[in-house]
Structure formats: structure tokens, C-alpha cells
Design a protein around this motif. Structure first.
Motif: not given
Length: 334
Positions: A133-151
């Protein structure tokens, strides 16, 4: 990175790969593609051969679970997004699951490092593939906020199909998403708004598509543009995502970024990702229908959820995700 993911839209894996690839040049990293083929076998062979090239200061990144048949000659990393079959039996049929596990297991053995996208997925990968388990890197995704606002304006093709008040599901059509139970929940409760479903059939989708087609209260739009997706999310009464398992759960955060009240389960990574969402107390049609009713009737939750959702989604940063990917790439080159 594999062209089969970067150049074809296969859902969340493509979103992930493209967002990473778009930002890597800012870190001085050039993106090249592993060749695909005319069929899965040809693609697998092309990717394996391309990764066997000796390329100084290059790293090969298999971004979607599966990887090479042979160990690459350059440093390599694979992102394994989760193992749904640890918890549910509806993700794939037995033959599909056998092939998938064999290929993912080979990718883990042949690559130098493993990334995954949530703590729950790291637990699953570690348990199923017997990986420290310690050998696995956990990197959460991001969200491009601007792609979902004001549309909030639909294209002409979508505008004529969507009612003023509607529940929304956006995502692939596959058994793991639990769409049959969602469609039946809305079909059997005329006090709920109609359901709009947007997404393309992915795999093992026949039964889900049959139920959608026969429903009198479900509108199926098929695959929609990014702009229509954002507009649907911003204008829906609630975004409902009753998934049986998620390695991450992009649509939940995308809907929150658009300001939608989100109703979902706490399966897999959703217990980490869902934040202020309304959590369903079951995954059957009765529990889903009752959960939607309760969420829509809760004035206190409705009052604050749109702003709370946007604030929660803003915590997930692509820039931070890319920074951690770059650190792994560079560590493999030292």
C-alpha cells in the motif's frame, strides 16, 4: 501517453489524460503518443513496442489501468483508477474481468510505479493485486471550475428536448452506474421531475438502454458537448449519481462546480469526493426515489448546497495534481 486515451473520448480517463497533458508543457515536458491500432490487440502490441524504445529523459505513462505486455525500456508509470469488482459483480462479465485483471496485473508488474486517484482506490489496488500500500501514490484529480461556471444556454439540438424542471444524470451508460434503478425510481414516482440522461453507451449497456428507451419519464440525449453538459448541470433541479462504485467520480465534482445540488451514494471514492452532497441510503429504486424526494424537500440543504458544492469542488486542483505527477516522473529519471 496512449493515443487511445488522449485522442478518443472514453469518459473520465480521457478527461484525466487531457488535463494532465495540457498542463505538462508548462513544466517543460513534451507529450508524445503511443500508437494505437485498428483493434485492441494491434493497439496493445503498438503500445508495448513503442514503450520498448530506449529514450533518454523520457517517461512512459499508461494513464488508464492497462499497460505493456513487456517491461518498457524507459521509466514507466501506470495509473490504476480503481477495482470495482472488489465490491460489485456488475462492472464486467467474468471473461471481461479475467482479461482486465490479467492486463492490469501485467501493467503493475512491468511498470516502475503505480498511481491511483483516491485512498479507497489505493486500498482496492493494494488488496487485489497484492501490492504494498505504501508504494502506491495517491493523486486526486482536479476540476476545471471555469468550464462549468457561467454557462446556462443550451445548443439548439438540446434546447428543444429539455423541460424547465428536470433531474440529471451525466456519464457513461454501463451497469456500474446503476441507471436502471434510477430510471425506475423516477418512472414510478410522478411527484419527481423528469429525468434527463446524457452520455454514451460504454459497455454491457443493452439492458440499461432498453430500460431508458421504454421509460415515459426519461429523456435520453446521448453524448453532449462540453457546453451543453455544463448548461445541463447548472440548470437541473438536482444531479443524481447513484453509482455502485467509483474510483474517483468526476461527474459529482463537475456538477458541484456548475452549482448543481448533487445526490449520490458513498460507494468507493465517493465517500471522499462527495463532500456536501446528499447521500442516498440505498441503491435500489425505492431508496433512490425516497432520497431524491427528501433532498428536494429539505429547505435548509437546498438553501446552501449550491455554494457549498462550488466551494468543495474548488479544493480539487489540476495544477496540484500535475505538480505531483511531475515529481513522480522526475524521480523515475534520477
Amino acid at each position: 501517453m496512449p493515443s487511445r486515451i488522449l485522442d478518443k473520448n472514453v469518459g473520465g480517463n480521457t478527461t484525466y489524460a487531457r488535463e494532465i497533458a495540457t498542463r505538462l508543457p508548462k513544466h517543460g515536458i513534451h507529450i508524445d503518443r503511443l500508437r494505437s491500432g485498428k483493434n485492441p490487440v494491434a493497439t496493445m502490441l503498438n503500445e508495448s513496442l513503442d514503450s520498448r524504445r530506449s529514450s533518454p529523459e523520457s517517461v512512459v505513462h499508461f494513464v488508464a489501468d492497462t499497460g505493456p505486455l513487456l517491461s518498457p525500456r524507459m521509466p514507466s508509470v501506470v495509473t490504476v483508477h480503481g477495482v470495482a469488482s472488489r465490491w460489485i459483480s456488475t462492472a464486467r462479465n467474468p471473461l471481461q474481468e479475467y482479461i482486465w485483471r490479467a492486463r492490469v496485473g501485467a501493467a503493475i508488474r512491468n511498470c516502475d510505479h503505480v498511481i491511483t486517484v483516491s485512498e479507497s482506490s489505493a486500498d482496492d489496488v493494494s488488496t487485489i493485486f497484492k501490492l504494498d500500500r505504501a508504494s502506491i501514490s495517491v493523486i486526486p484529480h482536479g476540476i476545471s471550475q471555469s468550464n462549468f461556471q457561467g454557462i446556462d444556454e443550451f445548443s439548439d439540438s438540446v434546447a428543444g428536448q429539455v423541460p424547465d424542471q428536470f433531474l440529471l444524470y451525466v456519464g457513461n451508460i454501463e451497469p456500474r452506474k446503476n441507471l436502471i434503478e434510477l430510471v425506475n425510481a423516477v418512472e414510478n414516482n410522478h411527484d419527481l421531475p423528469q429525468l434527463v440522461v446524457a452520455g454514451k453507451p460504454a459497455w454491457n449497456f443493452s439492458e440499461s438502454m432498453d430500460v431508458i428507451a421504454k421509460s415515459t419519464r426519461t429523456i435520453y440525449l446521448g453524448f453532449v458537448s462540453d457546453a451543453d453538459r455544463a448548461a445541463l448541470m447548472s440548470r437541473c433541479v438536482a444531479f443524481v449519481f447513484p453509482s455502485l462504485y467509483e474510483g474517483f467520480g468526476f461527474p459529482v465534482l463537475e456538477a458541484m462546480a456548475a452549482g448543481a445540488p448533487v445526490i449520490t451514494t458513498d460507494r468507493g471514492s465517493l465517500k471522499e469526493v462527495a463532500g456536501p452532497a446528499w447521500i442516498l441510503q440505498g441503491t435500489g429504486s425505492k431508496a433512490i426515489g425516497e432520497g431524491i424526494e427528501a433532498a428536494l424537500a429539505d429547505a435548509a440543504w437546498q438553501k446552501d448546497i449550491r455554494e457549498q458544492g462550488r466551494s468543495w469542488a474548488s479544493k480539487f486542483s489540476w495544477d496540484e495534481s500535475v505538480r505531483k505527477h511531475v515529481a513522480i516522473y522526475r524521480s523515475l529519471l534520477t
